[in-house]
Scaffold this motif. Structure first.
Motif, mmCIF file in Angstrom:
data_model
loop_
_atom_site.group_PDB
_atom_site.id
_atom_site.type_symbol
_atom_site.label_atom_id
_atom_site.label_comp_id
_atom_site.label_asym_id
_atom_site.label_seq_id
_atom_site.Cartn_x
_atom_site.Cartn_y
_atom_site.Cartn_z
ATOM 1 N N THR A 1 30.079 35.426 41.574
ATOM 2 C CA THR A 1 30.695 36.618 42.162
ATOM 3 C C THR A 1 30.632 37.794 41.195
ATOM 4 O O THR A 1 30.330 38.929 41.593
ATOM 5 C CB THR A 1 32.156 36.332 42.557
ATOM 6 O OG1 THR A 1 32.173 35.222 43.468
ATOM 7 C CG2 THR A 1 32.803 37.527 43.217
ATOM 8 N N THR A 2 30.911 37.546 39.918
ATOM 9 C CA THR A 2 30.830 38.598 38.913
ATOM 10 C C THR A 2 29.402 39.110 38.773
ATOM 11 O O THR A 2 29.171 40.325 38.699
ATOM 12 C CB THR A 2 31.349 38.083 37.555
ATOM 13 O OG1 THR A 2 32.676 37.596 37.723
ATOM 14 C CG2 THR A 2 31.336 39.178 36.509
ATOM 15 N N ALA A 3 28.439 38.196 38.749
ATOM 16 C CA ALA A 3 27.031 38.596 38.646
ATOM 17 C C ALA A 3 26.612 39.409 39.869
ATOM 18 O O ALA A 3 25.857 40.378 39.748
ATOM 19 C CB ALA A 3 26.139 37.370 38.495
ATOM 20 N N TRP B 1 33.105 32.015 40.229
ATOM 21 C CA TRP B 1 33.504 33.223 39.515
ATOM 22 C C TRP B 1 32.299 33.869 38.826
ATOM 23 O O TRP B 1 32.133 35.087 38.879
ATOM 24 C CB TRP B 1 34.584 32.890 38.485
ATOM 25 C CG TRP B 1 35.058 34.106 37.756
ATOM 26 C CD1 TRP B 1 35.998 35.001 38.166
ATOM 27 C CD2 TRP B 1 34.574 34.574 36.494
ATOM 28 N NE1 TRP B 1 36.142 35.999 37.231
ATOM 29 C CE2 TRP B 1 35.277 35.761 36.183
ATOM 30 C CE3 TRP B 1 33.628 34.103 35.596
ATOM 31 C CZ2 TRP B 1 35.046 36.478 35.026
ATOM 32 C CZ3 TRP B 1 33.410 34.822 34.434
ATOM 33 C CH2 TRP B 1 34.105 35.996 34.162
ATOM 34 N N ILE B 2 31.466 33.055 38.189
ATOM 35 C CA ILE B 2 30.265 33.581 37.522
ATOM 36 C C ILE B 2 29.344 34.237 38.546
ATOM 37 O O ILE B 2 28.843 35.349 38.330
ATOM 38 C CB ILE B 2 29.524 32.462 36.755
ATOM 39 C CG1 ILE B 2 30.352 31.998 35.561
ATOM 40 C CG2 ILE B 2 28.150 32.932 36.293
ATOM 41 C CD1 ILE B 2 29.819 30.736 34.904
ATOM 42 N N ALA C 1 28.585 41.296 41.739
ATOM 43 C CA ALA C 1 29.201 42.619 41.635
ATOM 44 C C ALA C 1 28.412 43.504 40.664
ATOM 45 O O ALA C 1 28.153 44.685 40.958
ATOM 46 C CB ALA C 1 30.648 42.488 41.192
ATOM 47 N N LEU C 2 28.018 42.936 39.537
ATOM 48 C CA LEU C 2 27.207 43.688 38.575
ATOM 49 C C LEU C 2 25.846 44.038 39.167
ATOM 50 O O LEU C 2 25.306 45.124 38.927
ATOM 51 C CB LEU C 2 27.046 42.900 37.279
ATOM 52 C CG LEU C 2 28.302 42.750 36.432
ATOM 53 C CD1 LEU C 2 28.057 41.786 35.278
ATOM 54 C CD2 LEU C 2 28.773 44.100 35.925
#
Length: 165
Positions: A10-12, A7-8, A14-15
């Motif tokens: 994937t979020t990074a 999750w970390i 996307a950002l």
């Protein structure tokens, strides 16, 4: 732990993609406005910031994917399973932790010491925002590495190339 690391990462990522889009937009705007004879003073600083953030946020996904710095020539001569392969995995992980920790500490100190200075063209941002990108990227990469370390050292995690470690 593996889900949290995913999750970390994937979020990074996307950002990072959003930052790259902002970088691309700023560069295209610079060229377009120069062609029209209009100056966009802030676009150079904004493009630089977006580029740096895209790079260091993308680092988190690379660490998650197991794309660490290594000498794969050594890997080719070792048996797929065994003590030598596990020892090499420990060595790679140690080097990765040391490099990421050095980047994290150094960028934190630079961020802290440059926080009082504003960017020339974007007065509401500080020079410390430039050094915040490597700090955030390396700190998140260390967290992802720590969450995935047991699986990597036991040989259950896949690297970026897809081989077992």
């Amino acid at each position: 732990m593996e889900r949290l690391a995913g999750w970390i990462a994937t979020t990074a990522m996307a950002l990072s993609a959003l930052c790259f889009g902002g970088f691309l937009l700023m560069v295209i705007a610079q060229v377009g406005y120069r062609y029209l004879g209009i100056s966009m003073v802030f676009s150079e600083d904004a493009a630089r910031l977006f580029n740096i953030y895209a790079l260091f946020l993308g680092l988190v996904m690379i660490v998650h994917a197991g794309g660490d710095v290594r000498i794969d020539l050594i890997d080719r001569y070792l048996a797929p399973e065994g003590a030598a392969r596990r020892g090499l995995a420990v060595f790679y992980a140690l080097v990765q932790v040391l490099l990421l920790a050095a980047i994290c500490y150094g960028s934190y100190e630079l961020m802290r010491s440059n926080w009082g200075w504003t960017l020339p063209a974007i007065s509401f941002l500080h020079q410390g925002h430039i050094y915040m990108a490597p700090f955030i990227g390396s700190a998140l990469s260390l967290l992802v590495l720590a969450l995935r370390l047991p699986a990597r050292l036991s040989g259950r995690a896949r690297s970026a190339e897809g081989d077992m470690r």
